[in-house]
Design a protein around this motif. Sequence first.
Motif, mmCIF file in Angstrom:
data_model
loop_
_atom_site.group_PDB
_atom_site.id
_atom_site.type_symbol
_atom_site.label_atom_id
_atom_site.label_comp_id
_atom_site.label_asym_id
_atom_site.label_seq_id
_atom_site.Cartn_x
_atom_site.Cartn_y
_atom_site.Cartn_z
ATOM 1 N N SER A 7 46.893 -22.420 -2.607
ATOM 2 C CA SER A 7 46.653 -23.400 -1.555
ATOM 3 C C SER A 7 45.376 -23.058 -0.808
ATOM 4 C CB SER A 7 47.839 -23.427 -0.589
ATOM 5 O OG SER A 7 49.010 -23.824 -1.258
ATOM 6 N N SER A 8 44.673 -24.082 -0.351
ATOM 7 C CA SER A 8 43.452 -23.888 0.421
ATOM 8 C C SER A 8 43.506 -24.764 1.664
ATOM 9 C CB SER A 8 42.216 -24.232 -0.417
ATOM 10 O OG SER A 8 42.254 -25.590 -0.808
ATOM 11 N N GLY A 9 42.632 -24.458 2.613
ATOM 12 C CA GLY A 9 42.554 -25.264 3.817
ATOM 13 C C GLY A 9 43.641 -24.994 4.837
ATOM 14 N N LEU A 10 44.348 -23.890 4.702
ATOM 15 C CA LEU A 10 45.417 -23.559 5.647
ATOM 16 C C LEU A 10 44.876 -22.628 6.725
ATOM 17 C CD1 LEU A 10 48.297 -22.859 3.113
ATOM 18 C CD2 LEU A 10 48.064 -24.858 4.580
ATOM 19 N N ILE A 25 58.082 -18.849 0.584
ATOM 20 C CA ILE A 25 57.107 -18.037 1.305
ATOM 21 C C ILE A 25 56.774 -18.743 2.610
ATOM 22 C CG2 ILE A 25 54.791 -17.010 1.238
ATOM 23 C CD1 ILE A 25 54.988 -17.146 -1.831
ATOM 24 N N TYR A 26 56.659 -17.971 3.690
ATOM 25 C CA TYR A 26 56.276 -18.505 4.993
ATOM 26 C C TYR A 26 54.890 -17.985 5.363
ATOM 27 C CZ TYR A 26 61.327 -19.278 5.171
ATOM 28 O OH TYR A 26 62.611 -19.661 4.887
ATOM 29 N N LEU A 27 54.149 -18.778 6.134
ATOM 30 C CA LEU A 27 52.870 -18.359 6.674
ATOM 31 C C LEU A 27 52.898 -18.495 8.189
ATOM 32 C CD1 LEU A 27 50.309 -20.201 4.342
ATOM 33 C CD2 LEU A 27 51.187 -17.872 4.099
ATOM 34 N N SER A 28 52.350 -17.507 8.916
ATOM 35 C CA SER A 28 52.117 -17.634 10.349
ATOM 36 C C SER A 28 50.796 -18.354 10.550
ATOM 37 C CB SER A 28 52.042 -16.250 11.015
ATOM 38 O OG SER A 28 53.302 -15.643 11.072
ATOM 39 N N ALA A 34 52.236 -23.508 13.766
ATOM 40 C CA ALA A 34 52.716 -22.134 13.923
ATOM 41 C C ALA A 34 53.311 -21.587 12.639
ATOM 42 C CB ALA A 34 53.752 -22.056 15.046
ATOM 43 N N VAL A 35 53.914 -22.464 11.830
ATOM 44 C CA VAL A 35 54.609 -22.029 10.613
ATOM 45 C C VAL A 35 54.323 -23.002 9.474
ATOM 46 C CG1 VAL A 35 56.840 -21.488 9.565
ATOM 47 C CG2 VAL A 35 56.470 -21.016 11.993
ATOM 48 N N TYR A 36 54.035 -22.436 8.307
ATOM 49 C CA TYR A 36 53.964 -23.199 7.070
ATOM 50 C C TYR A 36 54.995 -22.615 6.108
ATOM 51 C CZ TYR A 36 49.381 -24.808 8.727
ATOM 52 O OH TYR A 36 48.354 -25.349 9.460
ATOM 53 N N LYS A 37 55.467 -23.467 5.165
ATOM 54 C CA LYS A 37 56.483 -23.007 4.222
ATOM 55 C C LYS A 37 56.165 -23.522 2.817
ATOM 56 C CE LYS A 37 61.499 -23.253 3.330
ATOM 57 N NZ LYS A 37 62.799 -23.783 3.816
#
Length: 201
Positions: A7-10, A25-28, A34-37
């Motif tokens: 993934s890009s642009g996050l 997978i989660y991203l801060s 605040a959260v991506y999944k």
Amino acid sequence: NSWVPLSSGLDAERVVPSRYDPSTIYLSGLQCHAVYKSTDGGVTFVASDNGTPSQGGCSGGPGYIVLSGPTGTILPLATPGTLLSTIGRVGVFRSSDAALSWSFSSEGISGFVGNDVAIDPEAPMTIYLASEASGGGIFKSIDGGLTWDSLPVKSRGPGVAVDPFDSDHVLAHGGPTALAESHDGGNTWQDITSRLPCPDG
């Protein structure tokens, strides 16, 4: 040895795999959410911050704010689907449905700028939070992050750790006390800064 772009642009800063599903997978986030999944091993991510102040995203919308900086961290708890997410200068949020929705979970915390969290490996509902700035310090929750109590330690800074072999043994560092130690689960503390080796020169 080699890497493949996913993934890009996050606008995210920290990768947190699920404890229970290798595809999740989660991203801060940093500023937009605040959260991506991801549920496909990181190939795609979607915002998953409903109930947090960032849910409107960068384009605006209900609850929209621009996050003031790194959100902090996401902490998977022992109960499947239960997570904590810290948002800098806002507070701690808790999800019990694998990040589908979040609720404010900072009761008992003041002057919040969260830096670090630690789980008691022998009692996974017990969590320690290191917070700095005015009113900060070390906070403890015994109900999986629903409520918190301030601990009587002068340390105000970036770190807290629980001894993996002794739940009563907790270390905290930062602030006026460089290193503090507790042998009773945070009820009492001793300044052990003098045990640290002096830097050369």
